[in-house]
Design a protein around this motif. Structure first.
Motif, PDB file in Angstrom:
ATOM      1  N   LEU A  47       0.871  -1.172   0.000  1.00 20.23           N
ATOM      2  CA  LEU A  47       0.000   0.000   0.000  1.00 20.23           C
ATOM      3  C   LEU A  47       0.909   1.223   0.000  1.00 20.23           C
ATOM      4  N   CYS A  48       0.663   2.161  -0.912  1.00 19.07           N
ATOM      5  CA  CYS A  48       1.572   3.300  -1.076  1.00 19.07           C
ATOM      6  C   CYS A  48       0.796   4.610  -0.928  1.00 19.07           C
TER       7      CYS A  48
ATOM      8  N   ALA B 231       5.469   3.321   1.937  1.00 21.85           N
ATOM      9  CA  ALA B 231       4.704   2.140   1.548  1.00 21.85           C
ATOM     10  C   ALA B 231       4.764   1.119   2.662  1.00 21.85           C
ATOM     11  N   ILE B 232       3.682   0.372   2.829  1.00 22.71           N
ATOM     12  CA  ILE B 232       3.716  -0.731   3.794  1.00 22.71           C
ATOM     13  C   ILE B 232       3.340  -2.013   3.057  1.00 22.71           C
TER      14      ILE B 232
ATOM     15  N   LEU C 274      10.105   0.321  -2.627  1.00 27.53           N
ATOM     16  CA  LEU C 274      10.456   1.661  -2.140  1.00 27.53           C
ATOM     17  C   LEU C 274      11.238   2.477  -3.166  1.00 27.53           C
ATOM     18  N   PRO C 275      12.205   1.879  -3.900  1.00 24.70           N
ATOM     19  CA  PRO C 275      12.853   2.673  -4.970  1.00 24.70           C
ATOM     20  C   PRO C 275      11.849   3.141  -6.024  1.00 24.70           C
ATOM     21  N   THR C 276      10.816   2.327  -6.297  1.00 26.13           N
ATOM     22  CA  THR C 276       9.797   2.732  -7.271  1.00 26.13           C
ATOM     23  C   THR C 276       8.995   3.922  -6.746  1.00 26.13           C
ATOM     24  N   VAL C 277       8.605   3.857  -5.477  1.00 29.55           N
ATOM     25  CA  VAL C 277       7.835   4.960  -4.883  1.00 29.55           C
ATOM     26  C   VAL C 277       8.666   6.247  -4.896  1.00 29.55           C
TER      27      VAL C 277
END
Ligand code: AMP
Length: 429
Positions: free
Chosen positions: A197-198, A203-204, A250-253
């Motif tokens: 979930l972002c 994100a989690i 996380l790198p994508t977010v």
């Protein structure tokens, strides 16, 4: 608050079931829904492609949150339009939805940000694509760039098969989706679906799941949208979950935020667990179907605050709780699926099936006529169960399946077989 849910499949039935259970919800409306969803909440005929109509409906019904189920409206930018009209909506905007809408976009993002994925090249014409295939050799994977409803990927075992796939895509068989093609390295390993979930910044992780894409037992026959799934995915150890978050999600977010298109919503990473760790096969920008069904069965926390936190950028210190149980879902499809199939056959026995302990039946493609439930799609029912073990969840789901009287339908009889074998210690982890 009042919530509008967009979609009509088993994923949306599971979301409706979970959202309707929230004490925060005054009224839940689903558009267009199906016969099962109509047992959870109100359903209305509203075309998600008509953004102005959706906005007008939200204003008239005082909708506080719109939850978008499928990818097509996300890629069409419905969340941007709703936000511009001052209406909160769960899901990524149009640019961020390219993570699903364009395979080339995602591959380039991975290359720029060192996110582990299969080596690849992008092509806009057949001749250079075929030259690349010949240089690389088989097995090799050919993918249409755009949305192709699950038909855009060919895992070619020979150079000739890859060349035929390239001709098929550039020949227009997939329409605009095939105007550009990605050719990529074949990855060996076990697949897992990983969900996060972002909120645009953080994100989690949600739970993991594994699905069965092939239509017949033993993972044989043509690919489908998914014939069953279970959660958790035994292959996703806590260590691999941490790596998937740190090396992929996380790198994508961070990259999407830097691009000015922060990713909000659920990010579904199709992973290949290779000898060197998790690699990204593809992103989807919404919950998987049927994976969502097993995730919702395992989610103990209220879903609605999590959806709101994702919209509001408040996930940083958010915590979700899960039942430790296994959840498993068996898809019942109309005979002939994923090819030609008939609509309108009668389904009976659903009430008796739903009485099996731990069982929840989600409708994927049904309609109601004079109080009778009729099949209205390829994938029609998701017979889902929780259990202490995969074997127990599987036994409960099939006990329920056997109470359903639907001569026009079929299902696989082996959903979860790898996980059951693992439990029995017959398969090496
Ligand atoms: P996708 O629609 O991208 O999820 O691809 C459909 C299926 O094709 C995946 O679930 C994998 O089983 C397979 N696949 C896609 N890309 C690769 C790859 N690079 N290596 C091996 N299998 C792949």
């Amino acid at each position: 608050m009042n919530i509008l849910l967009l979609g009509s499949g088993g994923r949306e039935h599971a979301l409706a079931w979970k959202i309707a259970a929230s004490p925060l919800v005054e009224r839940l409306i689903c558009a267009p829904g199906n016969a099962g969803i109509a047992q959870e909440c109100d359903v209305v005929a509203l075309d998600a492609a008509d953004h102005a109509a959706v906005i007008a409906f939200c204003r008239a019904q005082k909708i506080g949150l719109v939850v978008v189920g499928p990818e097509a409206p996300l890629c069409a930018g419905i969340v941007d339009d709703l936000n511009a009209a001052g209406i909160k909506a769960f899901g990524p905007g149009k640019v961020a939805a390219q993570l699903e809408g364009s395979k080339g976009f995602t591959k380039d993002l991975c290359r720029t940000h060192n996110i582990p994925t299969a080596a690849y090249e992008r092509f806009t014409a057949a001749t250079p694509a075929k030259a690349y295939v010949r240089a690389q050799g088989a097995p090799i994977v050919v993918k249409a760039d755009g949305l192709a409803a699950g038909k855009g990927v060919v895992v070619a075992q020979s150079v000739a098969e890859a060349e035929a796939a390239i001709d098929m895509m550039f020949g227009g068989a997939l329409g605009e989706a095939g105007a550009e093609v990605v050719v990529e390295e074949f990855l060996a390993g076990e697949e897992a679906s990983f969900f996060a979930l972002c909120d645009g910044e953080s994100a989690i992780p949600l739970a993991s799941a594994q699905d069965h894409k092939r239509v017949f037992d033993g993972d044989q026959g043509p690919n489908t949208g998914g014939m069953g799934a279970y959660s958790p995915a035994p292959v996703m150890t806590p260590e691999l979950t941490a790596r998937a978050m740190d090396e992929i999600v996380l790198p994508t977010v961070r990259a999407m935020k830097a691009m000015g298109a922060p990713y909000k919503g659920v990010l579904y990473a199709g992973l290949m667990i290779t000898a060197s760790g998790p690699k990204l096969i593809e992103y989807n920008v919404r919950f998987g179907d049927p994976e969502c069904q097993v995730l919702m069965l395992r989610l103990m926390s209220d879903l609605v605050p999590a959806l709101l936190a994702a919209c509001d950028g408040m996930l940083k210190n958010f915590d979700l709780r899960w039942y430790p149980d296994v959840a498993l879902t068996v898809v019942m499809a109309a005979k002939g699926y994923p090819g030609e199939y008939a609509r309108g056959s009668l389904i009976e026995g659903l009430d008796q099936a739903a009485q099996v302990e731990g069982v929840e039946i989600f409708h994927a493609g049904t309609r109601v006529e004079a109080g009778r439930i009729l099949a209205n799609g390829g994938r029609v029912l998701n017979v889902s169960a929780r259990g202490g073990t995969v074997a127990q969840a599987q036994a409960r789901a099939y006990t329920a399946v056997d109470r359903i009287r639907w001569p026009g339908g079929f299902c696989r009889r082996d959903i979860g077989w790898q996980a059951v074998a693992r439990e029995k210690g017959k398969l090496e982890v």
